[in-house]
Design a protein around this motif. Structure first.
Motif, mmCIF file in Angstrom:
data_model
loop_
_atom_site.group_PDB
_atom_site.id
_atom_site.type_symbol
_atom_site.label_atom_id
_atom_site.label_comp_id
_atom_site.label_asym_id
_atom_site.label_seq_id
_atom_site.Cartn_x
_atom_site.Cartn_y
_atom_site.Cartn_z
ATOM 1 N N MET B 123 12.689 14.184 -7.401
ATOM 2 C CA MET B 123 11.329 14.458 -6.753
ATOM 3 C C MET B 123 10.302 13.531 -7.308
ATOM 4 S SD MET B 123 10.145 18.209 -5.786
ATOM 5 C CE MET B 123 11.629 18.825 -5.009
ATOM 6 N N ALA B 125 10.613 11.099 -9.417
ATOM 7 C CA ALA B 125 10.784 9.623 -9.374
ATOM 8 C C ALA B 125 10.475 9.169 -8.219
ATOM 9 C CB ALA B 125 12.363 9.449 -9.875
ATOM 10 N N ALA B 126 10.795 9.879 -6.959
ATOM 11 C CA ALA B 126 10.248 9.410 -5.930
ATOM 12 C C ALA B 126 8.749 9.212 -5.626
ATOM 13 C CB ALA B 126 10.856 10.260 -4.712
ATOM 14 N N VAL B 129 7.564 6.175 -7.836
ATOM 15 C CA VAL B 129 7.525 4.754 -7.338
ATOM 16 C C VAL B 129 6.697 4.772 -5.867
ATOM 17 C CG1 VAL B 129 9.866 4.318 -8.062
ATOM 18 C CG2 VAL B 129 9.693 5.552 -5.844
ATOM 19 N N THR B 130 6.469 6.073 -5.187
ATOM 20 C CA THR B 130 5.616 5.793 -3.897
ATOM 21 C C THR B 130 4.074 5.322 -4.370
ATOM 22 O OG1 THR B 130 7.129 7.617 -3.026
ATOM 23 C CG2 THR B 130 4.920 7.276 -2.017
ATOM 24 N N CYS B 133 3.676 2.056 -5.888
ATOM 25 C CA CYS B 133 3.740 0.863 -4.662
ATOM 26 C C CYS B 133 2.198 0.550 -4.175
ATOM 27 C CB CYS B 133 4.570 1.254 -3.781
ATOM 28 S SG CYS B 133 6.148 0.991 -3.836
ATOM 29 N N GLU B 136 -0.026 -0.796 -7.455
ATOM 30 C CA GLU B 136 0.158 -2.169 -7.675
ATOM 31 C C GLU B 136 -0.737 -3.209 -6.983
ATOM 32 O OE1 GLU B 136 4.117 -3.942 -8.889
ATOM 33 O OE2 GLU B 136 3.870 -2.254 -10.093
ATOM 34 N N PRO B 137 -0.904 -3.087 -5.831
ATOM 35 C CA PRO B 137 -1.865 -3.805 -5.044
ATOM 36 C C PRO B 137 -3.357 -3.649 -5.397
ATOM 37 C CG PRO B 137 -0.372 -2.967 -3.582
ATOM 38 C CD PRO B 137 -0.054 -2.120 -4.609
ATOM 39 N N ILE B 141 -5.465 -7.199 -6.628
ATOM 40 C CA ILE B 141 -6.908 -7.359 -6.128
ATOM 41 C C ILE B 141 -7.894 -7.458 -7.192
ATOM 42 C CG2 ILE B 141 -8.731 -6.901 -4.589
ATOM 43 C CD1 ILE B 141 -6.253 -5.311 -2.425
ATOM 44 N N PRO B 283 -2.116 9.249 -1.257
ATOM 45 C CA PRO B 283 -1.943 8.108 -0.663
ATOM 46 C C PRO B 283 -3.644 7.524 -0.232
ATOM 47 C CG PRO B 283 0.002 9.136 0.111
ATOM 48 C CD PRO B 283 -0.956 10.016 -0.789
#
Lengths: 664, 302
Positions: B123, B125-126, B129-130, B133, B136-137, B141, B283
């Motif tokens: 859980m 780890a998921a 990485v979510t 992701c 990182e952008p 930027i 998010p």
């Protein structure tokens, strides 16, 4: 049939000889008494072709191009063959992966029947045809080699044609590849109209201002792009690569896709100047493919289908490099051109190595678990430690992690994009500014995806009982994987070693020639080696210290802590689907996942099941409805297709007659 | 030479202090005395001498995870400037290596978590990485914007320019970037409101759940790598947020150390006054950081 050209004993002739040897490597085996012996002979000859061809291609890349004319008695003149540095660069993965695959298959799928003999011949014919695609310099010979590749790939991927899914994937592949070929026929037709010959124009001979120039470029972009799997022309790719045997997938994904990219690179070399919008178009398509490919990969739980979507992602990264390189060519910025083109070409080599490695590893996984479903695997590292280690190298490399080779090529593409974003203006700079975070997103998603693959397949505990004799595969399977993993590490540690090859390969353009030899000065390749040494040195130091500490203090072994739960089972582990669930739900507007949710109600619900699936959106939601619609609308034309051969011949006669009358 | 030595000494010695400062601030807010400021050092020392327990389902990957991520973070720390001083290692393009080294660390941390076969660690780890992701952008930027403004492709060049010459002309994008980077700093270091570093068995957390099974020196390495990451990303935030450029020599080092402590205090304050966000909200906040960074970039492109 006669051959003229530089026929002395030099590197370029040796390359052609090894290409010929590769093409026919499967044939002597037909004379062997057993199919298995023939397969071993074919493997030996393929390895020999690679051992001779790869050094020869490396030497030939730095020699003047060799050229030959083959008078083969067909209309439209002799076949032209030329070996220039760009061809040499693309020949390297052809020889390498062909030899690795031919050796691998001896253990992976030992030949038994007559049908297997046929497949053995084809498995050499396919890379052999690709070698001649790279040598061909006239439309007709090129198309012949192209079809040789496409058709032998079709038969090879249909090896397990007893399964309906395989047949379906094969038909889709054939449809897609022939649609692409149709466009290539149109491309060579247009080139004939422009130049008056089926021979390829000389490098830089075409002007982009000519009336048909953009038509030529767009035709090649679509025709070759369909083969390369650029989104949205990728519809055939996932099912084809998933349903082919693993050694065929490795060759298709590692090399066949690159033939599409080669076609686009080659078309670009024909023009002396590049309009800006061509580069912008390629960059945009590449960005869409990269992001789209990795996003769809994330939702897959079929290991090989996942790898296939990653091929789309990596083709996208290559196209991004090519696109930004073309932007550099058209704006006259030689450094951007060099970074982009060299980055794209290096990614061609890199993707061939790590993707072939991953597909070969997937084959070993399938042997151990009997399934492509990742959720049935788990804990394979204990059963096959070497395969797992090699696979992890490939996984880290494909994510672009330092100090492996994927990082080097992505760095070059990034540098091209950064320089455009920093100095450029207008639409190209804006697109570069968008492409950089997009590539970062691709990197992040790729890490997520391969953490999932490595974690679910190789780590943890087995989710279902493995095949009874699951074990480390034989040396014939391990050696190719180990070699490819070693290459991933070596290119990552010593990127300067490949720089000269990249420089000559992009040296066709006068603009890049001016800056010849600056890849070492304008990209921090030497620094990368230094940083890799620092990283690995620190890691070695930490490992030593850690070992010392472990020896000093008591060490125990226990179950994984279940957070108080006393009866954990392997089935409670995170699966491929649950690991990606949160990202898939974030990307749901694009991925359109659908699940079959269980109906749970009442105090004592019945046993139920849950399944989720990410479909191929472009195929299922766009293309198939469109085709169905057009089938309904055009059913009148169906009457022409009735299956009566003599009437078909009549059609041909009538068409010829009409053409004859028209010509009069 | 002296500056290089100070840089290396700082990055080796100072990071755990930040954890101590943050914990002290949180204790003060809660009306407690709190542990001593140097408590993280004592804990590291204790962990290094302890024995280890390994799960029977783990392999070499589990043991390699903490070491690789510590090595990657240390390497990244050599490329970021501290204060007005350049980094020991600097070359055009090092900002990409910097970002990808953290990806390498993430890869190995999450893979090691999955090696235990525990659903809790899966859980974590998921989630890691979510959010990685999405984070990182944001970083990229900001890096594009800084590279475009400064004309440098190295972290030292870009960040030194940001904390020096860019202030008169580009205060607006700098402010936007500073906020975006601060959010990134909190996410990447798993601080409240995104993650709770103090709980060890809550289901809504990310980093701590991934390292449940590590023990002994390996856990010490994880703790140390986490504080080092806090330190390195903190340096990134500070360079965008504060004008170090004016301060040379010893003044530069002193002001850097002082502002790093201030950043830790600020983090402690944020952790004290905010509650953890719902997981589904994270998010959205990251997308907010993304759009702030994008606005900053727009201001530099105009």
């Amino acid at each position: 049939m006669t051959l003229t050209g530089s026929l002395s004993f030099d590197a370029s002739n040796v390359v052609v000889a090894s290409a010929l040897l590769l093409l026919l490597a499967g044939v002597p085996g037909l004379l062997c008494t057993t199919a298995a012996a023939g397969q071993r002979l074919a493997a030996a000859l393929s390895v020999l072709a690679a051992l001779v061809g790869i050094p020869a291609a490396l030497v030939a890349a730095f020699s003047p191009p060799g050229s030959w004319l083959l008078f083969w008695g067909l209309p439209f003149g002799p076949a032209r063959l030329v070996l220039d540095p760009l061809s040499c660069l693309f020949l390297l993965p052809v020889f390498l992966i062909a030899a690795c695959g031919a050796l691998y298959v001896v253990r992976y799928r030992p030949a038994r029947t007559g049908y297997d003999r046929f497949l053995t011949v084809l498995y050499a014919l396919m890379p052999g045809s690709m070698a001649f695609i790279l040598l061909a310099r006239d439309g007709l010979f090129f198309l012949a080699a192209w079809e040789g590749m496409a058709l032998s790939a079709a038969f090879l991927m249909l090896a397990d044609h007893e399964e309906a899914a395989v047949r379906e994937a094969g038909i889709l592949y054939l449809l897609a590849t022939h649609t692409g070929t149709l466009l290539l026929v149109a491309l060579f037709g247009v080139l004939y109209v422009v130049t008056g010959s089926f021979a390829f124009p000389a490098t830089g001979a075409l002007s982009a201002a000519a009336p048909m120039a953009s038509l030529i470029f767009v035709l090649s972009l679509i025709g070759f792009g369909a083969k390369a799997g650029l989104m949205p022309l990728h519809v055939w790719l996932p099912s084809a690569h998933a349903n082919a045997p693993s050694h065929v997938s490795a060759l298709m994904s590692g090399v066949v896709l690159k033939m599409g990219m080669y076609g686009i690179f080659r078309t670009v070399t024909l023009f002396e100047n590049i309009p800006l919008w061509w580069g912008v178009l390629v960059l945009a398509l590449g960005t869409i493919s990269a992001v789209g490919g990795v996003a769809f990969a994330l939702g897959q739980h079929d290991l090989k289908r996942l790898l296939a979507y990653h091929s789309i992602e990596n083709i996208g990264i290559i196209a991004m490099g090519l696109g930004i390189g073309m932007v550099g060519l058209s704006t006259g910025n030689s450094v951007i051109a060099l970074m982009g083109l060299a980055g794209g070409l290096l990614h061609v080599l890199n993707h061939a190595t790590f993707k072939a490695l991953l597909f070969l590893g997937a084959g070993a996984v399938i042997h151990a678990t009997g399934s492509r479903e990742m959720d049935r695997a788990g804990g394979l590292l204990r059963v096959m430690p070497r395969t797992a280690a090699f696979f992890m190298v490939g996984a880290a490399a494909i994510c672009g992690l330092p100090p492996l080779n994927g990082f080097v090529s992505e760095l070059l593409v990034y540098l091209g994009l950064f320089r455009q974003a920093m100095g450029g203006s207008g639409v190209a700079a804006v697109l570069a500014v968008v492409a950089i975070p997009a590539l970062a997103l691709v990197g992040g998603l790729a890490v997520a995806c391969f953490v999932k693959v490595v974690g679910v397949v190789f780590l943890g505990a087995p989710r279902q009982p493995l095949q009874q004799d699951a074990h480390e595969p034989g040396w014939q399977m391990l050696l190719p994987m180990g070699l490819l993993a070693l290459l991933c590490v070596l290119i990552g540690l010593l990127p300067l070693a490949v720089a000269p090859l990249l420089e000559v390969a992009v040296g066709w353009h006068p603009l890049v020639q001016e800056t010849h030899g600056t890849l070492a000065t304008s990209a921090p390749l030497g620094w990368l080696s230094l940083m890799a040494v620092i990283l690995l040195g620190l890691l070695a130091l930490l490992t030593l210290v850690y070992r010392f500490m472990l020896r000093r203090a008591p060490c125990g072994t226990s179950e994984t802590w279940g957070c108080g739960y006393l009866a954990p089972t392997p089935r409670m582990q995170y699966t491929a689907s649950s690991f990606a669930a949160s990202l898939v739900s974030l990307l749901a507007p694009v991925l359109r996942p659908h699940g079959h949710r269980p109906d749970i109600s009442g105090l004592a619900p019945k046993p139920s099941s849950f399944a989720s699936h990410v479909p191929e959106v472009v195929l299922d939601l766009v293309l198939l409805p469109l085709l169905r619609w057009s089938e309904e609308r055009s059913s009148v034309l169906r009457r022409l297709q009735h299956g009566q051969l003599h009437l078909y011949m009549l059609y041909i006669f009538v068409v010829l007659l009409v053409l004859l009358l028209w010509a009069l | 030479m002296i500056d290089t030595l100070i840089h290396i000494l700082l990055l080796l010695i100072m990071p755990p202090l930040l954890l101590g400062v943050i914990n002290r601030v949180k204790a003060v807010f809660a009306g407690r005395c709190g542990p001593p400021l140097l408590q993280p050092y004592f804990e590291l020392w204790r962990l290094l001498r302890k024995g280890s327990v390994f799960s029977s389902s783990t392999s070499w990957v589990f043991r390699a995870g903490p070491l690789v991520s510590l090595a990657a973070t240390l390497t990244a720390a050599l490329m970021i400037p501290f204060g007005g001083h350049g980094s020991p290692i600097s070359f055009a393009g090092d900002l990409l290596l910097f970002a990808y080294l953290f990806a390498l660390a993430r890869f190995f941390t999450t893979v090691a978590a999955l090696d235990t076969g525990s659903s809790f660690e899966g859980m974590g780890a998921a989630r890691e990485v979510t959010f990685g992701c999405l984070a990182e952008p944001v970083l990229f930027i900001v890096l594009v914007a800084l590279a475009r403004e400064s004309g440098f492709l190295s972290l030292t060049g870009a960040l030194t320019y940001a904390s020096g010459g860019m202030w008169p002309s580009g205060a607006a994008p700098l402010m936007l970037m500073a906020v975006a980077l601060f959010i990134l700093f909190l996410v990447e270091n798993c601080r409240i409101p995104f993650d709770d570093p103090t709980t060890h068995l809550e289901l809504t957390m990310i980093h701590e759940v991934m390292v449940l099974d590590h023990s002994g020196p390996a856990f010490g390495a994880i703790l140390y790598a986490a504080s080092l990451k806090l330190f390195v990303l903190g340096a990134l935030v500070l360079h965008v947020a504060l004008p170090f450029g004016a301060m040379q020599g010893w003044l530069g080092w002193i002001s850097f150390i002082a502002s790093m402590v201030l950043l830790a205090i600020l983090t402690g304050v944020v952790e004290s006054v905010m509650a953890r966000l719902k997981l589904l909200k994270i998010p959205q906040v990251l997308l907010m950081a993304l759009s702030l960074a994008a606005f900053a970039l727009l201001l530099t492109v105009r």
